[in-house]
Design an enzyme around this catalytic site. Structure first.
Site, short mmCIF file in Angstrom:
data_model
loop_
_atom_site.label_atom_id
_atom_site.label_comp_id
_atom_site.label_asym_id
_atom_site.label_seq_id
_atom_site.Cartn_x
_atom_site.Cartn_y
_atom_site.Cartn_z
N HIS A 186 26.22 28.37 -4.83
CA HIS A 186 27.14 27.17 -4.47
C HIS A 186 27.56 27.65 -5.79
CE1 HIS A 186 28.50 23.30 -4.28
NE2 HIS A 186 28.51 23.20 -5.91
N TYR A 205 16.61 26.64 -1.61
CA TYR A 205 16.47 26.07 -0.53
C TYR A 205 17.10 26.92 1.48
CZ TYR A 205 21.47 26.63 -2.14
OH TYR A 205 22.15 27.13 -2.63
N ARG A 251 28.64 31.19 2.55
CA ARG A 251 28.51 31.76 0.94
C ARG A 251 27.35 32.93 0.98
NH1 ARG A 251 25.04 28.93 -1.62
NH2 ARG A 251 25.04 26.51 -1.37
C1 LIG Z 1 33.03 12.66 -4.08
C2 LIG Z 1 31.65 13.89 -4.80
N1 LIG Z 1 30.64 13.93 -4.35
C3 LIG Z 1 29.66 15.16 -4.64
C4 LIG Z 1 29.81 16.37 -5.73
C5 LIG Z 1 29.38 17.11 -6.08
N2 LIG Z 1 29.46 17.91 -5.21
C6 LIG Z 1 29.99 19.25 -4.91
S1 LIG Z 1 30.09 20.84 -4.11
C7 LIG Z 1 29.64 20.00 -3.12
C8 LIG Z 1 29.30 20.07 -1.70
C9 LIG Z 1 30.55 20.61 -0.77
O1 LIG Z 1 30.07 21.05 0.32
P1 LIG Z 1 31.25 21.28 1.21
O2 LIG Z 1 32.26 20.41 1.46
O3 LIG Z 1 30.30 21.65 2.33
O4 LIG Z 1 31.94 22.82 0.49
P2 LIG Z 1 31.28 24.10 -0.32
O5 LIG Z 1 30.38 24.05 -1.75
O6 LIG Z 1 30.26 24.52 0.67
O7 LIG Z 1 32.18 25.23 -0.14
C10 LIG Z 1 29.04 18.19 -3.33
C11 LIG Z 1 28.07 17.68 -3.49
C12 LIG Z 1 31.48 15.70 -5.39
N3 LIG Z 1 32.06 16.82 -6.21
N4 LIG Z 1 32.41 14.98 -4.87
#
Ligand SMILES: Cc1ncc(C[n+]2csc(CCOP(=O)(O)OP(=O)(O)O)c2C)c(N)n1
Ligand SMILES: [Mg+2]
Length: 342
Positions: free
Chosen positions: A263, A272, A259
């Site tokens: 975020h 980071y 990306r």
């Molecule tokens: C169960 C849970 N834990 C934490 C979060 C907070 N959170 C939202 S997006 C995210 C990162 C997820 O990373 P990834 O699966 O790699 O997807 P990306 O955002 O990088 O596309 C987190 C930790 C959440 N939404 N749900």
């Protein structure tokens, strides 16, 4: 291959799309969907910084993985179970720029939830786009359930679930893959590995180098693709969808991508990762890659680029104006869809 409008292909440029069953018009459609998604996404950030919308979560940089995978499904028939970055999946499934802007502004007419959900929770009943919950990975078992319902009813329907690499560390992912493998569900799991879970790099949240490696524990193939190469992703997805339709069960496709924006509209990425890293990935972006390929095949030129940009901009302008003017949900409807009547 036969070049369009009599334009020559670059000498020695290999035709990779015809063997995949894709025509020049397919490539143009995929290119347009990516440019439209990028333009919409950029506009969403502007609206956020203007204070007009509360929150944006972005798919920029991941459009290639999204269109390459979603394009292999049949819109209106198959099921799309996306996650929050999947603007291009939603558009490929048939949702419009207006639909997406209506959700962003939380308007009553938003087809996903009538303005109840956060932006990024794409949903549209007529297009079989299934809105998810905010907890990461919860949509993955939903897709398996949909695929199993289709199998039990004897329908020729494939479901696909999209998610990030960190979602593959959640229990939902493992339970979903376990049952899908066991029951040979007609489902495809598409992981958009963008290297980060907010600020956490993949090396700090998984003990294996590839998400695709996890499929072998559940008895079906895991495939690694170059997520910024639309054709590589499409080829893997086409095969996976055919496999699912044949009754041979699931596939896990990992798309290595990145990306190129923070975020979300509330994230400070400077804490980071470096600007140099982001700039390097921007140069290898999926839109740039498909454009270069199309040019090598005589399918792209500057005039076509201008036409595409103008068309996308006018669609984005129309969607923004429409959604800005649209009404918010009436306060008296606040409890609608929350409680069933007995
Ligand atoms: C169960 C849970 N834990 C934490 C979060 C907070 N959170 C939202 S997006 C995210 C990162 C997820 O990373 P990834 O699966 O790699 O997807 P990306 O955002 O990088 O596309 C987190 C930790 C959440 N939404 N749900
Ligand atoms: Mg990630």
């Amino acid at each position: 291959m036969a070049a369009t409008q009599g334009q020559p292909t670059v000498a020695g440029a290999v035709d990779r799309h015809t063997p995949l069953g894709l025509t020049p018009d397919d490539l143009k459609r995929m290119y347009y969907l990516m440019v439209l998604a990028r333009s919409l996404d950029e506009r969403m950030w502007i609206l956020n910084r203007q204070g007009k919308v509360a929150f944006v979560i972005s798919g920029q940089g991941q459009e290639g993985a999204q269109v390459g995978s979603a394009y292999a499904l049949e819109p209106g028939k198959d099921f799309f179970v996306p996650y929050y970055r999947d603007l291009t999946v939603a558009l490929t499934a048939g949702m419009t720029a207006r639909d997406l802007m209506l959700a962003l502004f939380a308007r009553a007419e938003d087809p996903a939830s009538g303005g109840r959900q956060m932006p990024g929770h794409y949903g549209h009943r007529a297009h079989n786009v299934v809105s998810g919950s905010s907890p990461i990975a919860t949509q993955i078992p939903h897709a398996v359930g949909i695929a199993m319902a289709s199998k039990i009813k004897g329908e020729d329907v494939v479901a696909a679930a999209w998610f990030g690499e960190a979602a593959s560390s959640k229990g939902d992912f493992h339970e979903a893959l376990n049952f899908a493998g066991l029951l040979k569900a007609p489902v495809v799991f598409v992981c958009e590995n963008n290297r980060y879970a907010i600020s956490v790099p993949e090396t700090k949240q998984m003990p294996v180098p590839n998400v695709a490696d996890k499929a072998c524990a559940y008895g079906f193939p895991g495939v690694i693709t170059d997520g910024n190469d639309v054709l590589d992703v499409y080829g893997a997805m086409k095969e996976a969808v055919e496999r699912a339709r044949r009754g041979d069960g699931p596939t896990l496709i990992e798309c290595k991508t990145y990306r190129i924006v923070p975020h979300s509209s509330d994230d400070d990425e400077s804490r980071y990762r470096s600007k140099v890293e982001v700039e390097e990935w921007k140069r290898k972006g999926p839109i740039e890659r498909l454009r270069a390929y199309m040019e090598s095949q005589g399918i792209w030129d500057e005039g076509y680029e201008r036409e595409v940009r103008e068309r996308a901009l006018s669609e984005v302008n129309d969607a923004t104006e429409y959604a800005e003017r649209a009404v918010s949900p009436d306060a008296v409807t606040i409890l609608d869809n929350l409680f069933g009547r007995v």
